[in-house]
Design a protein around this motif. Structure first.
Motif, PDB file in Angstrom:
ATOM      1  N   UNK A   1       0.868  -1.178   0.000  1.00 19.08           N
ATOM      2  CA  UNK A   1       0.000   0.000   0.000  1.00 19.08           C
ATOM      3  C   UNK A   1       0.908   1.231   0.000  1.00 19.08           C
ATOM      4  N   UNK A   2       0.472   2.274  -0.721  1.00 15.80           N
ATOM      5  CA  UNK A   2       1.161   3.562  -0.615  1.00 15.80           C
ATOM      6  C   UNK A   2       0.213   4.561   0.034  1.00 15.80           C
ATOM      7  N   UNK A   3       0.722   5.321   0.994  1.00 10.89           N
ATOM      8  CA  UNK A   3      -0.026   6.396   1.638  1.00 10.89           C
ATOM      9  C   UNK A   3       0.636   7.721   1.288  1.00 10.89           C
ATOM     10  N   UNK A   4      -0.168   8.679   0.817  1.00 10.84           N
ATOM     11  CA  UNK A   4       0.339   9.997   0.440  1.00 10.84           C
ATOM     12  C   UNK A   4      -0.547  11.057   1.082  1.00 10.84           C
ATOM     13  N   UNK A   5       0.052  12.068   1.724  1.00 11.49           N
ATOM     14  CA  UNK A   5      -0.780  13.106   2.329  1.00 11.49           C
ATOM     15  C   UNK A   5      -1.499  13.917   1.252  1.00 11.49           C
ATOM     16  N   UNK A   6      -2.728  14.332   1.536  1.00 11.86           N
ATOM     17  CA  UNK A   6      -3.467  15.137   0.557  1.00 11.86           C
ATOM     18  C   UNK A   6      -2.905  16.557   0.478  1.00 11.86           C
ATOM     19  N   UNK A   7      -1.964  16.881   1.349  1.00  5.77           N
ATOM     20  CA  UNK A   7      -1.277  18.174   1.300  1.00  5.77           C
ATOM     21  C   UNK A   7      -0.003  18.108   0.465  1.00  5.77           C
ATOM     22  N   UNK A   8       0.311  16.955  -0.102  1.00  3.39           N
ATOM     23  CA  UNK A   8       1.555  16.761  -0.858  1.00  3.39           C
ATOM     24  C   UNK A   8       1.606  17.675  -2.083  1.00  3.39           C
ATOM     25  N   UNK A   9       2.804  18.125  -2.397  1.00  2.00           N
ATOM     26  CA  UNK A   9       3.063  18.895  -3.604  1.00  2.00           C
ATOM     27  C   UNK A   9       4.445  18.512  -4.118  1.00  2.00           C
ATOM     28  N   UNK A  10       4.535  18.281  -5.423  1.00  2.00           N
ATOM     29  CA  UNK A  10       5.824  18.023  -6.069  1.00  2.00           C
ATOM     30  C   UNK A  10       5.678  18.488  -7.517  1.00  2.00           C
ATOM     31  N   UNK A  11       6.202  19.658  -7.811  1.00  6.74           N
ATOM     32  CA  UNK A  11       6.008  20.236  -9.136  1.00  6.74           C
ATOM     33  C   UNK A  11       4.532  20.498  -9.367  1.00  6.74           C
ATOM     34  N   UNK A  12       3.989  20.002 -10.468  1.00  3.90           N
ATOM     35  CA  UNK A  12       2.571  20.202 -10.776  1.00  3.90           C
ATOM     36  C   UNK A  12       1.673  19.184 -10.087  1.00  3.90           C
ATOM     37  N   UNK A  13       2.258  18.192  -9.432  1.00  5.57           N
ATOM     38  CA  UNK A  13       1.489  17.082  -8.868  1.00  5.57           C
ATOM     39  C   UNK A  13       1.179  17.276  -7.387  1.00  5.57           C
ATOM     40  N   UNK A  14       0.046  16.704  -6.961  1.00  9.62           N
ATOM     41  CA  UNK A  14      -0.317  16.681  -5.543  1.00  9.62           C
ATOM     42  C   UNK A  14      -0.499  15.224  -5.131  1.00  9.62           C
TER      43      UNK A  14
END
Length: 196
Positions: free
Chosen positions: A68-81
């Motif tokens: 499983x991958x968990x990613x915060x909904x606040x994540x930002x990397x370039x144009x991606x969230x």
């Protein structure tokens, strides 16, 4: 059977497990499902595999059984969230329909996205339920440590049949839709009662 939550800051403590997780993802998503995804060095990855994410591996004697991958909904990397939000905004080029949610995708510290969920195709049917329970246990445990009270996921549309059996409290966030090889739906998983 063990569960390990991996991050960029601890992966050096776990030998080949991180690479094996990405190899198992390639087997599941590229070879088994025939999805058109990036790969290198026999591993599947995408733009959301950044230091902001966490990866849960269910493993036994070096073999990755599930992940499983968990990613915060606040994540930002370039144009991606994160995947669901980027799909809604049309950033993914239409591979996932933009109308996948009934409302705007959340950006909240306590909400994380659950993605790239898989169970190794070689796991015998009689062990799959045990692996599913381990996945839920590891996912809710990692969420507790990360401070998440809710997960959102784009999951198989058959989720109502097994989420309850696994002890997950979930509701639909959007319509059912056909993507690639099956019917999918976005769900919100309430973890607030799992935080104690």
């Amino acid at each position: 059977m063990q569960t390990t939550t991996l991050s960029f800051s601890n992966l050096h403590n776990h030998g080949e497990l991180f690479a094996n997780l990405f190899r198992a993802r390639k087997q599941s998503f590229i070879i088994q499902k025939n999805w058109d995804l990036p790969e290198a060095d026999d591993m599947e990855f995408d733009q959301y595999d950044t230091p902001q994410s966490r990866w849960i591996a269910i493993h036994d004697k070096g073999d990755v059984l599930a992940g499983i991958r968990l990613t915060p909904t606040t994540a930002r990397c370039g144009i991606y969230s994160y995947m669901i939000r980027d799909a809604q905004k049309g950033i993914l080029g239409g591979s996932i329909p933009q109308d996948l949610l009934d409302e705007e995708a959340p950006v909240e510290e306590q909400t994380w996205e659950c993605s790239r969920v898989f169970v190794n195709h070689a796991i015998p049917q009689k062990l799959r339920r045990k692996v599913h329970f381990k996945m839920v246990e590891a996912m809710t445990g990692a969420a507790r440590e990360l401070g998440a009270t809710r997960l959102i996921a784009l999951t198989g549309a058959s989720w109502p049949r097994w989420y309850g059996r696994c002890g997950l409290d979930a509701v639909a966030m959007g319509r059912k839709m056909w993507i690639d090889d099956g019917e999918f739906q976005c769900v919100s998983i309430d973890l607030s009662d799992k935080m104690h």
